[in-house]
Motif scaffolding. Structure first.
Motif, PDB file in Angstrom:
ATOM      1  N   LEU A   1     116.116  15.152 130.851  1.00  0.00           N
ATOM      2  CA  LEU A   1     115.035  15.010 131.703  1.00  0.00           C
ATOM      3  C   LEU A   1     114.078  13.991 131.276  1.00  0.00           C
ATOM      4  N   ALA A   2     113.682  13.751 129.955  1.00  0.00           N
ATOM      5  CA  ALA A   2     112.982  12.662 129.535  1.00  0.00           C
ATOM      6  C   ALA A   2     113.355  11.270 129.880  1.00  0.00           C
ATOM      7  N   ARG A   3     114.650  10.909 129.906  1.00  0.00           N
ATOM      8  CA  ARG A   3     115.380   9.877 130.254  1.00  0.00           C
ATOM      9  C   ARG A   3     115.127   9.412 131.740  1.00  0.00           C
ATOM     10  N   THR A   4     115.526  10.635 132.427  1.00  0.00           N
ATOM     11  CA  THR A   4     115.394  10.601 134.028  1.00  0.00           C
ATOM     12  C   THR A   4     113.960  10.130 134.375  1.00  0.00           C
ATOM     13  N   VAL A   5     112.778  10.427 133.843  1.00  0.00           N
ATOM     14  CA  VAL A   5     111.647  10.311 134.330  1.00  0.00           C
ATOM     15  C   VAL A   5     111.159   8.786 133.789  1.00  0.00           C
ATOM     16  N   ALA A   6     111.602   8.621 132.487  1.00  0.00           N
ATOM     17  CA  ALA A   6     111.440   7.090 132.343  1.00  0.00           C
ATOM     18  C   ALA A   6     112.042   5.947 133.132  1.00  0.00           C
ATOM     19  N   VAL A   7     113.320   6.224 133.123  1.00  0.00           N
ATOM     20  CA  VAL A   7     113.953   5.042 133.874  1.00  0.00           C
ATOM     21  C   VAL A   7     113.594   5.111 135.355  1.00  0.00           C
ATOM     22  N   ALA A   8     113.254   6.383 135.960  1.00  0.00           N
ATOM     23  CA  ALA A   8     112.846   6.128 137.367  1.00  0.00           C
ATOM     24  C   ALA A   8     111.478   5.559 137.404  1.00  0.00           C
ATOM     25  N   SER A   9     110.521   5.578 136.420  1.00  0.00           N
ATOM     26  CA  SER A   9     109.379   4.972 136.502  1.00  0.00           C
ATOM     27  C   SER A   9     109.420   3.253 136.996  1.00  0.00           C
ATOM     28  N   VAL A  10     110.570   2.676 136.585  1.00  0.00           N
ATOM     29  CA  VAL A  10     110.719   1.339 136.879  1.00  0.00           C
ATOM     30  C   VAL A  10     110.604   1.047 138.165  1.00  0.00           C
ATOM     31  N   PRO A  11     111.826   1.788 139.138  1.00  0.00           N
ATOM     32  CA  PRO A  11     111.452   1.320 140.550  1.00  0.00           C
ATOM     33  C   PRO A  11     110.229   1.766 141.304  1.00  0.00           C
ATOM     34  N   VAL A  12     109.668   2.951 140.682  1.00  0.00           N
ATOM     35  CA  VAL A  12     108.439   3.287 141.239  1.00  0.00           C
ATOM     36  C   VAL A  12     107.213   2.098 141.087  1.00  0.00           C
ATOM     37  N   ALA A  13     107.293   1.742 139.878  1.00  0.00           N
ATOM     38  CA  ALA A  13     106.334   0.488 139.446  1.00  0.00           C
ATOM     39  C   ALA A  13     106.473  -0.613 140.395  1.00  0.00           C
ATOM     40  N   TRP A  14     107.642  -1.054 140.272  1.00  0.00           N
ATOM     41  CA  TRP A  14     108.065  -2.299 141.134  1.00  0.00           C
ATOM     42  C   TRP A  14     107.641  -2.225 142.573  1.00  0.00           C
ATOM     43  N   TRP A  15     107.756  -1.050 143.411  1.00  0.00           N
ATOM     44  CA  TRP A  15     107.781  -0.849 144.683  1.00  0.00           C
ATOM     45  C   TRP A  15     106.223  -0.834 145.077  1.00  0.00           C
ATOM     46  N   THR A  16     105.313  -0.464 143.862  1.00  0.00           N
ATOM     47  CA  THR A  16     103.848  -0.520 144.149  1.00  0.00           C
ATOM     48  C   THR A  16     103.344  -1.913 143.698  1.00  0.00           C
ATOM     49  N   GLY A  17     104.359  -2.695 143.310  1.00  0.00           N
ATOM     50  CA  GLY A  17     103.543  -4.163 142.703  1.00  0.00           C
ATOM     51  C   GLY A  17     103.027  -3.973 141.111  1.00  0.00           C
ATOM     52  N   HIS A  18     103.285  -3.134 140.392  1.00  0.00           N
ATOM     53  CA  HIS A  18     102.939  -2.845 139.058  1.00  0.00           C
ATOM     54  C   HIS A  18     103.823  -3.031 137.725  1.00  0.00           C
ATOM     55  N   LEU A  19     104.882  -3.476 138.241  1.00  0.00           N
ATOM     56  CA  LEU A  19     105.906  -3.627 137.084  1.00  0.00           C
ATOM     57  C   LEU A  19     105.510  -4.662 136.305  1.00  0.00           C
ATOM     58  N   THR A  20     105.650  -4.633 134.903  1.00  0.00           N
ATOM     59  CA  THR A  20     105.404  -5.634 133.756  1.00  0.00           C
ATOM     60  C   THR A  20     106.462  -5.504 132.806  1.00  0.00           C
ATOM     61  N   ILE A  21     106.538  -6.511 131.935  1.00  0.00           N
ATOM     62  CA  ILE A  21     107.327  -6.482 130.670  1.00  0.00           C
ATOM     63  C   ILE A  21     106.867  -5.344 129.609  1.00  0.00           C
ATOM     64  N   ALA A  22     105.608  -5.144 129.769  1.00  0.00           N
ATOM     65  CA  ALA A  22     105.028  -4.065 129.014  1.00  0.00           C
ATOM     66  C   ALA A  22     105.873  -2.712 129.305  1.00  0.00           C
ATOM     67  N   GLN A  23     105.775  -2.348 130.417  1.00  0.00           N
ATOM     68  CA  GLN A  23     106.422  -1.241 131.064  1.00  0.00           C
ATOM     69  C   GLN A  23     107.848  -1.179 130.592  1.00  0.00           C
ATOM     70  N   LEU A  24     108.518  -2.196 130.740  1.00  0.00           N
ATOM     71  CA  LEU A  24     110.021  -2.278 130.437  1.00  0.00           C
ATOM     72  C   LEU A  24     110.176  -1.685 128.822  1.00  0.00           C
ATOM     73  N   VAL A  25     109.335  -2.361 127.954  1.00  0.00           N
ATOM     74  CA  VAL A  25     109.308  -2.179 126.579  1.00  0.00           C
ATOM     75  C   VAL A  25     109.103  -0.640 126.472  1.00  0.00           C
ATOM     76  N   VAL A  26     108.050  -0.129 127.054  1.00  0.00           N
ATOM     77  CA  VAL A  26     107.822   1.310 126.799  1.00  0.00           C
ATOM     78  C   VAL A  26     108.776   2.212 127.544  1.00  0.00           C
ATOM     79  N   VAL A  27     109.410   1.996 128.590  1.00  0.00           N
ATOM     80  CA  VAL A  27     110.576   2.534 129.073  1.00  0.00           C
ATOM     81  C   VAL A  27     111.521   2.657 128.233  1.00  0.00           C
ATOM     82  N   ALA A  28     111.930   1.465 127.538  1.00  0.00           N
ATOM     83  CA  ALA A  28     112.973   1.281 126.407  1.00  0.00           C
ATOM     84  C   ALA A  28     112.683   1.997 125.098  1.00  0.00           C
ATOM     85  N   LEU A  29     111.379   2.234 124.892  1.00  0.00           N
ATOM     86  CA  LEU A  29     111.025   3.081 123.817  1.00  0.00           C
ATOM     87  C   LEU A  29     111.337   4.519 123.966  1.00  0.00           C
ATOM     88  N   VAL A  30     110.784   5.058 125.173  1.00  0.00           N
ATOM     89  CA  VAL A  30     111.048   6.411 125.576  1.00  0.00           C
ATOM     90  C   VAL A  30     112.587   6.876 125.703  1.00  0.00           C
TER      91      VAL A  30
END
Length: 416
Positions: free
Chosen positions: A80-109
């Protein structure tokens, strides 16, 4: 079908589903960084390193934690933790807030969840598989993983061509959710209640470390795997850059070329039982190390279609050798480890060997900034000779089977 058989096939189904999604995500995430955020070589290395940095942080404690926690609940929570982390990337992209920092954090989680989940999964298999079937079941798991690695990047590449890199990540998120639902149906192992399992975590970690590091077979196998994973970490960081920027490969073809790893892994998994029976598990490890070294040298050769062919062939050979080696050594650890030590043995080996992956990714990112992705791949391929030397110069190089260890030597590494 017996209860154990049902549990195994449920376990297999959950693993196959999440592995397929992860294979799709393994191409979608780096291509998101390259095509959407125009990542630099160093940033690509950072993302690759983040995915495995957790092994350096909690790799050792994970074994003790898994020994004390309910097995099913731990696995479901990590999914479930992995589900939420990966799904956050499309959400951030659709809202125009996606960054390299978020991809690093998602990879960490995802990486931290992977650590705990993988240790739990390795501990679960011997609970539902008879000892004499372990190698065959491990080969099946390796073959299934190889199949997902074969199909996943290809499907991912086509999906990215049609939908874009970011929306394709939703496939990965859904796969973790399906895995959680399947695992929820497994019998739950209760949390540890014995005095032994309730020892201080530091003491449990120390026992696991001493057992593995003093063992005359497990120790060299661990260091050999560490050398291989250092190279693998570099490859994960450099492959997308090499294919897209050095060779100008279209996204759909990138997926098919990266799927060559799955072909090699599938071949290695299919051949592993036969190779072990014919050569012996120790000699199979030596042969597999040589094969994977040769494969690594082939990967960065040529230009144009020759480079694509060399890349695919090199990956097939490299991953085939790695799978034969890992299947033989993983089976030996499951057979030779005392039951109460197994989760800690698995965690210790992965802490050291998988901890080399983020280091390889970071070093590769820096090196590629100076010399380019191709020459960085050449340098790391040469480093692969360390794997061959560790195996051949240790006691493994003088044995036919890993289980041929003298009983006195085997017990000398037992924690007292």
């Amino acid at each position: 079908m017996t209860g154990n058989a049902r549990s195994f096939w449920t376990y297999w189904g959950a693993s196959a589903t999440s592995n397929l999604g992860s294979a799709v995500g393994s191409i979608a995430l780096p291509l998101t960084a390259i095509t959407v955020l125009d990542a630099t070589p160093f940033q690509m290395g950072l993302i690759a390193a983040a995915a495995y940095a957790a092994w350096l942080v909690i790799g050792l404690p994970a074994g003790a934690l898994v020994a004390r926690l309910p097995l099913r609940g731990t696995q479901v929570t990590m999914d479930l933790a992995r589900t939420v982390a990966v799904a956050s990337v499309p959400v951030a992209w659709w809202t125009g807030h996606l960054t390299i920092a978020q991809l690093v954090v998602v990879a960490l989680v995802v990486g931290f969840a992977d650590v705990v989940f993988d240790v739990a999964n390795s501990t679960f298999l011997p609970l539902v598989v008879p000892r004499d079937q372990l190698h065959e079941r491990n080969s099946l798991m390796s073959g299934t993983y190889a199949t997902t690695q074969l199909g996943g990047p290809s499907v991912g590449g086509l999906a990215i061509q049609l939908l874009g890199a970011v929306p394709t990540l939703l496939v990965d998120a859904v796969s973790y959710l399906v895995s959680a639902v399947l695992l929820r149906t497994l019998p739950s192992r209760p949390a540890a209640t014995s005095a032994h399992d309730r020892q201080p975590i530091r003491q449990m970690i120390g026992e696991g470390w001493r057992f593995v590091s003093r063992h005359p077979v497990m120790a060299p196998c661990m260091w050999s795997a560490t050398a291989v994973n250092f190279v693998c970490g570099a490859q994960m960081a450099l492959f997308p850059l090499y294919l897209v920027r050095d060779l100008g490969t279209p996204a759909a073809l990138v997926g098919f070329l990266l799927a060559a790893e799955g072909v090699g892994a599938l071949i290695g998994a299919a051949l592993s039982p036969r190779v072990v029976r014919a050569l012996g598990s120790a000699r199979a490890c030596v042969a597999a190390s040589v094969v994977s070294f040769v494969g690594g040298l082939l990967i960065p050769l040529g230009s144009g279609w020759v480079a694509w062919a060399a890349f695919a062939l090199g990956n097939v050979v490299f991953s085939g050798g790695v799978v034969v080696f890992s299947t033989a050594t993983r089976t030996y650890r499951q057979q030779a480890s005392p039951p109460e030590m197994l989760s800690r043995v698995m965690a210790t080996v992965r802490f050291v060997s998988w901890g080399a992956i983020p280091v390889g990714g970071l070093v590769a990112g820096v090196l590629a900034t100076w010399v380019g992705a191709r020459w960085a791949l050449v340098a790391f391929a040469v480093v692969g000779i360390v794997d061959v030397l560790v195996v051949t110069l240790s006691r493994i190089g003088r044995m036919r089977d890993l289980t041929d260890l003298d009983p006195v030597d085997a017990t000398s590494s037992t924690v007292r």
